[in-house]
Design an enzyme around this catalytic site. Structure first.
Site, PDB file in Angstrom:
ATOM      1  N   HIS A 102       0.817  -1.214   0.000  1.00 57.14           N
ATOM      2  CA  HIS A 102       0.000   0.000   0.000  1.00 57.14           C
ATOM      3  C   HIS A 102       0.851   1.266   0.000  1.00 57.14           C
ATOM      4  O   HIS A 102       0.364   2.341  -0.299  1.00 57.14           O
ATOM      5  CB  HIS A 102      -1.051  -0.014   1.118  1.00 57.14           C
ATOM      6  CG  HIS A 102      -0.557   0.326   2.482  1.00 57.14           C
ATOM      7  ND1 HIS A 102      -0.217  -0.625   3.427  1.00 57.14           N
ATOM      8  CD2 HIS A 102      -0.357   1.519   3.098  1.00 57.14           C
ATOM      9  CE1 HIS A 102       0.149  -0.021   4.542  1.00 57.14           C
ATOM     10  NE2 HIS A 102       0.082   1.272   4.370  1.00 57.14           N
ATOM     11  N   ASP A 133       1.100  -7.675   2.247  1.00 55.33           N
ATOM     12  CA  ASP A 133       1.257  -6.237   2.002  1.00 55.33           C
ATOM     13  C   ASP A 133       2.729  -5.827   1.832  1.00 55.33           C
ATOM     14  O   ASP A 133       3.303  -5.171   2.692  1.00 55.33           O
ATOM     15  CB  ASP A 133       0.607  -5.464   3.157  1.00 55.33           C
ATOM     16  CG  ASP A 133       0.304  -4.022   2.783  1.00 55.33           C
ATOM     17  OD1 ASP A 133       0.860  -3.540   1.785  1.00 55.33           O
ATOM     18  OD2 ASP A 133      -0.484  -3.385   3.504  1.00 55.33           O
ATOM     19  N   SER A 135       4.071   2.238   8.351  1.00 53.12           N
ATOM     20  CA  SER A 135       3.859   1.206   7.346  1.00 53.12           C
ATOM     21  C   SER A 135       5.131   0.965   6.564  1.00 53.12           C
ATOM     22  O   SER A 135       5.792   1.902   6.145  1.00 53.12           O
ATOM     23  CB  SER A 135       2.752   1.610   6.394  1.00 53.12           C
ATOM     24  OG  SER A 135       1.541   1.210   6.939  1.00 53.12           O
TER      25      SER A 135
HETATM   26  N1  ARG Z   1      -4.644   0.653   7.396  1.00 53.76           N
HETATM   27  C1  ARG Z   1      -3.359   0.674   6.819  1.00 53.76           C
HETATM   28  C2  ARG Z   1      -2.716   2.066   7.010  1.00 53.76           C
HETATM   29  O1  ARG Z   1      -3.270   2.908   7.646  1.00 53.76           O
HETATM   30  C3  ARG Z   1      -3.347   0.225   5.408  1.00 53.76           C
HETATM   31  C4  ARG Z   1      -4.042   1.121   4.423  1.00 53.76           C
HETATM   32  C5  ARG Z   1      -4.038   0.685   2.987  1.00 53.76           C
HETATM   33  N2  ARG Z   1      -4.913  -0.395   2.704  1.00 53.76           N
HETATM   34  C6  ARG Z   1      -6.246  -0.277   2.333  1.00 53.76           C
HETATM   35  N3  ARG Z   1      -6.943  -1.362   2.152  1.00 53.76           N
HETATM   36  N4  ARG Z   1      -6.847   0.878   2.173  1.00 53.76           N
HETATM   37  O2  ARG Z   1      -2.051   2.611   6.210  1.00 53.76           O
HETATM   38  N1  ASP Z   2      -1.253   1.445   7.907  1.00 64.92           N
HETATM   39  C1  ASP Z   2      -0.536   2.533   8.540  1.00 64.92           C
HETATM   40  C2  ASP Z   2       0.495   3.180   7.619  1.00 64.92           C
HETATM   41  O1  ASP Z   2       0.304   3.259   6.436  1.00 64.92           O
HETATM   42  C3  ASP Z   2       0.076   2.083   9.809  1.00 64.92           C
HETATM   43  C4  ASP Z   2      -0.831   2.332  10.961  1.00 64.92           C
HETATM   44  O2  ASP Z   2      -1.569   3.322  10.934  1.00 64.92           O
HETATM   45  O3  ASP Z   2      -0.750   1.558  11.899  1.00 64.92           O
HETATM   46  O4  ASP Z   2       1.463   3.745   8.031  1.00 64.92           O
END
Ligand code: ARG
Ligand code: ASP
Length: 707
Positions: free
Chosen positions: A83, A219, A642
C-alpha cells in the site's frame, strides 16, 4: 556522601521499565537499553543507532513522504508495503500492463521501472539542537517574536550543518517546542519498481479486512534505490547504478512465538499523546462521526461502480483505498476512546494537574485557557470538516475550485499554464464521462444534501427544506455547469483571457463553490483559526512542561512527528470482546478459508492455491509445517510506520509492519496494552511469494538470510 552514593547506585543499577506504549528517539535509546534487554533484546542501543559505526539506522529510510522502507541487500534493494508502493504501481499500470492486478517482477536491473516523483530519505545523523534553536528566546516575548527568532536560528543551524555537503537538514520541535532535534538527511531521487505481488495477494482482504485481525494481506512491494557512480544521490539516469547502503538488514526465517521480543524501527507520522479532554472529545465525538457519515456516502457509490467493471475498479481503487482507510480508522478510534472512557480519564488527570497548578502562577491558567480556545476551535473545526468532506467530496466541486483559481489569476503566463493544465485534465476526464458522471453527480448531491440537513448548508437550503427539493436544486447546478459538458468547457477555455473571468464566475458550480467557501470558512474564521491553533500550541508547550515539573513520570516519549523512532514490545494475542480471543499469528490456511471467487477482495490466485494444495512451502514453513502470513505484537505504531521493519531480539528482519488492529486504533491518543496491537507481515510469507509464487529467485539471491 552516603546519600549521594546511594543515589548514584540507584541511577546506575536500577533498570527503568517502560510500558509497551512509546515511540523512542534512536539517539537517546541508551535510556531504554536496559529495559529492552530485560524484555529480551540481545543487541545494544549502539547497534540500533550510532554515528560512529554502521548500524541498523543506516538500513532504514523514509519511503516517499509518509511510509518507511528498509534496505535488504547491498545493491539498494528495498522492502516496503504494497500500500506504500501502491500509487507508483498504479501509475505504471495500464489495462494492458496491469501490474496492480497481475503483479510485476523485474528479472534484471534493465526491467526495473523508474518511479517519477518517488524519493527515499536516509538519516545521516541527528542532533539535539534545543539550545541553538532557542537562543535569544525569552519568556516575555510574544509568540510572533518567538517564532521569528526560532525561524532565524533554524535557518542558520541547518545551513551550517549542510554547508559543502549534498545533505539536507530539517529541524523539528518535540514536546510542542520544549525541545528541538535536527535531522541531517540524504535524499535519493532515482528509485525504481522491482516487484509487486498482484493485488489479490498484496491487498488480499481489501478494505473489508483493512485495520482488522485476523489478517492475511501480503502487504509488500519491492523497490531499488539508484545512485550516481560515486554512490551519492543522483536524479534518474540510465547510467546510474544500484546504491550501496552502509548497512542492509539480515533476514531471519526463524519466526517468532507468542511473548517474543520484537521492535519496530521507522517513521511514525503523528500522535497526540498529551491531548486534553476537549481535544479527545472533539475527535471522538464531534468530527469523527461527521467524517464517517460523509465518507460512507462516497464509498457506497464508488464501490458500486468498482463492482461493475475492471476499468472502473482501476479508476477508483486508489481513491477508495485512501477514503476508506480514514473512514474505518476513525470508527475504531471513536469506539476505543469511548470504551476506555478516554474523555473522563483525561478530565481526571486535568483535575489533578489543576490542583497542582493552582499554586504555580506559570501554569495556573493553562487548562482554563485550553478550554476556552477549544470551545472556539470546535465550531470552526466542524465547518472545516464539512468543507473538506462534503463540499470537496465530488470531482465536480474539485474542478470548480480549479476553475475558480483560474478566474482569480491575473498573470498572463500563469493563466496560460493553468488553462492548458485544465484542458489536459479534460481529455482524460471526459473519456468515460457517462459512467463517471452518474457516480460523481450522486456524490455531489448526497453530500451537499447531508450538509444541508445537518444545518451547515444554509447557503444552499435550510435544514427544514425537504430532501427532494434540495436534491433537485443541486441536480440543476450539476447539469447546467460548463464543467459537465466537454463542448461548453472547451468553448470557454479555448481562447480564455483574463477578461473572460466573469464567464467562469457566473458558472453555477463555481458560484456554489465560492459560496460554500465564504460561508463555511469566511476570512474572519480563518484568521480566528490560525490564532486559536497557535495559542493552543503555546498552551500545550506550557502544559507538557508543567506535567514534567509536576511529576517526571507524566511525560514519557515525545509525540510522533515523522522522525525516526523505535517502538518495542512482545508478540501477543488479545481479547477484542467478551468470549473472543485473537491468536497472535495467521497462516495460509486462513487465506483458503476466506477464499470467495465472487468477491473481489477474496479471490485467491490459482498459483497460490496450487502451492497450498501441494504444501510446497519450502524453507518458509514454521516448525508445525504451516506457512505463517502475519502476526501481531504490542509495539506502539501509527500511520507512517507502514513498511517499517519489525526486528527480533538479534536485530534481524522478521516482518514488515503494515497496520494496527481496529480495536486499538485510538492509540494515537490513548494507548491501551490490552487492545493496541501492530500488525506485521511475516517475512516468511513475503519471501515465499517472491520465491515460490513468483519465481523471482534473482531477488532471493540478493538477500542475506540467516536460518
Ligand atoms: N490501514 C493501513 C494504514 O493505515 C493500510 C491502508 C491501505 N490499505 C487499504 N486497504 N486501504 O495505512
Ligand atoms: N497502515 C498505517 C500506515 O500506512 C500504519 C498504521 O496506521 O498503523 O502507516
Amino acid at each position: 556522601m552516603k546519600r549521594i552514593l546511594i543515589a548514584l547506585l540507584i541511577a546506575v543499577f536500577s533498570v527503568p521499565t517502560f510500558a509497551d506504549e512509546g515511540m523512542w528517539i534512536p539517539m537517546l535509546l541508551k535510556r531504554n537499553e536496559a529495559d529492552m534487554q530485560q524484555k529480551g533484546m540481545k543487541i545494544s542501543a549502539d547497534d540500533i543507532y550510532s554515528i560512529n559505526q554502521a548500524c541498523l539506522k543506516d538500513a532504514i529510510v523514509l519511503f516517499g513522504s509518509g511510509c518507511t522502507g528498509e534496505f535488504v541487500s547491498d545493491q539498494g534493494l528495498l522492502f516496503t508495503n504494497h500500500h506504500c508502493g501502491y500509487s507508483f504501481i498504479a501509475r505504471n499500470s495500464t489495462l494492458e500492463h496491469n501490474y496492480l492486478a497481475n503483479g510485476f517482477w523485474a528479472k534484471s536491473f534493465e526491467e526495473e521501472i523508474p518511479c517519477v516523483g518517488l524519493t527515499v530519505t536516509r538519516l545521516v545523523r541527528m542532533e539535539d539542537v534545543t539550545e541553538q534553536v532557542l537562543k535569544g528566546v525569552e519568556d516575555k516575548m510574544s509568540e510572533a517574536e518567538r517564532e521569528n527568532v526560532i525561524a532565524a536560528n533554524i535557518k542558520a543551524v541547518t545551513k551550517k550543518a549542510t554547508e559543502g555537503t549534498h545533505y539536507s537538514a530539517i529541524i523539528k520541535p518535540f514536546y510542542y517546542g520544549n525541545q528541538y532535534f535536527m535531522y541531517v538527511n540524504e535524499v535519493f531521487t532515482d528509485v525504481r519498481m522491482v516487484g509487486t505481488p498482484p493485488s489479490n495477494i498484496g491487498k488480499f482482504g481489501g478494505d473489508t479486512d483493512n485495520w482488522m485481525w485476523p489478517r492475511h494481506t501480503g502487504d509488500f512491494s519491492v523497490f531499488r534505490v539508484y545512485a550516481g557512480k560515486d554512490n551519492k544521490p543522483a536524479d534518474y539516469s540510465a547510467d546510474n547504478v544500484p546504491y550501496k547502503p552502509l548497512q542492509h538488514l539480515t533476514i531471519s526465517l526463524k519466526g517468532v512465538e507468542e511473548n517474543d521480543f520484537t521492535f519496530v524501527f521507522g517513521y511514525p507520522g503523528t500522535t497526540n499523546r498529551y491531548a486534553t479532554s476537549q481535544a479527545v472529545d472533539l475527535a471522538a465525538n464531534v468530527t469523527n462521526p461527521v467524517r464517517i457519515d460523509l465518507r460512507t456516502i462516497r464509498l457506497n457509490h464508488y464501490n458500486n461502480a468498482m463492482n461493475q467493471d475492471a476499468a472502473q475498479r482501476l479508476k477508483y481503487s486508489s481513491k477508495v483505498a485512501s477514503i476508506a482507510n480514514g473512514w474505518k480508522k476513525w470508527q475504531g478510534e471513536s469506539l476505543g476512546i469511548n470504551r476506555l472512557d478516554g474523555v473522563e480519564k483525561k478530565q481526571e488527570f486535568e483535575k489533578r494537574f489543576q490542583q497542582w497548578a493552582n499554586n504555580n502562577p506559570m501554569y495556573k491558567d493553562v487548562l482554563p485557557s485550553m478550554e476556552k480556545n477549544y470551545a472556539i476551535l470546535k465550531s470552526i473545526e466542524l465547518n472545516n470538516t464539512y468543507f473538506n468532506e462534503a463540499v470537496r467530496a465530488s470531482d465536480f466541486m474539485g474542478r470548480a475550485a480549479t476553475l475558480l483559481t483560474l478566474a482569480n489569476t491575473t498573470n498572463d503566463s500563469l493563466i496560460e499554464a493553468r488553462k492548458n493544465a485544465f484542458i489536459k485534465h479534460n481529455e482524460t476526464y471526459f473519456k468515460d464521462f457517462d459512467k463517471h458522471s452518474i457516480v460523481d453527480r450522486a456524490i455531489f448531491i448526497e453530500t451537499f444534501t447531508y450538509m444541508c440537513k445537518a444545518g451547515f448548508g444554509g447557503f444552499v437550503a435550510n435544514k427544514d427544506v425537504d430532501i427532494a427539493t434540495i436534491e433537485e436544486m443541486l441536480g440543476k447546478i450539476y447539469d447546467k455547469s460548463v464543467l459537465t459538458s466537454e463542448k461548453n468547457i472547451m468553448k470557454l477555455l479555448a481562447n480564455y483571457k483574463a477578461k473572460d473571468a466573469k464567464k467562469i464566475l457566473k458558472d453555477p458550480a463555481v458560484e456554489l463553490y465560492q459560496l460554500a467557501y465564504e460561508n463555511l470558512l469566511p476570512a474572519s474564521s480563518r484568521k480566528e483559526y490560525s490564532k486559536v491553533t497557535k495559542e493552543i500550541n503555546r498552551l500545550y508547550r506550557l502544559y507538557v512542561k508543567g506535567m514534567m515539573e509536576m511529576d517526571a513520570n507524566n511525560v514519557s516519549f515525545p509525540d510522533a512527528n515523522l522522525t525516526l523512532r523505535v517502538a518495542y514490545g512482545h508478540v501477543k494475542g488479545f481479547a477484542p470482546k467478551d468470549g473472543v480471543y485473537y491468536k497472535p499469528y495467521t497462516t495460509l490456511e486462513g487465506i483458503i478459508e476466506k477464499e470467495n471467487p465472487d468477491i473481489y477482495d477474496y479471490v485467491v490466485e490459482p498459483r497460490l492455491k496450487e502451492l497450498y494444495n501441494t504444501r510446497d512451502y519450502g524453507q518458509y514453513a514454521n516448525a508445525k509445517g504451516e506457512l505463517p502470513v502475519a502476526f501481531i505484537a504490542t509495539n506502539h505504531t501509527t500511520g507512517g510506520n507502514s513498511g517499517s521493519p519489525v526486528l527480533n531480539a538479534n536485530g534481524e528482519l522478521i516482518g514488515l509492519n503494515f497496520d494496527r488492529c481496529w480495536e486499538g486504533t485510538m492509540s494515537d491518543l490513548l494507548f491501551d496494552p490490552n487492545y493496541c496491537r501492530n500488525i506485521t507481515l511475516d517475512i516468511r510469507y513475503c519471501l515465499f511469494i517472491i520465491d515460490k509464487y513468483a519465481g523471482a529467485t534473482n531477488l532471493i539471491n540478493e538477500l542475506t538470510i540467516s536460518k
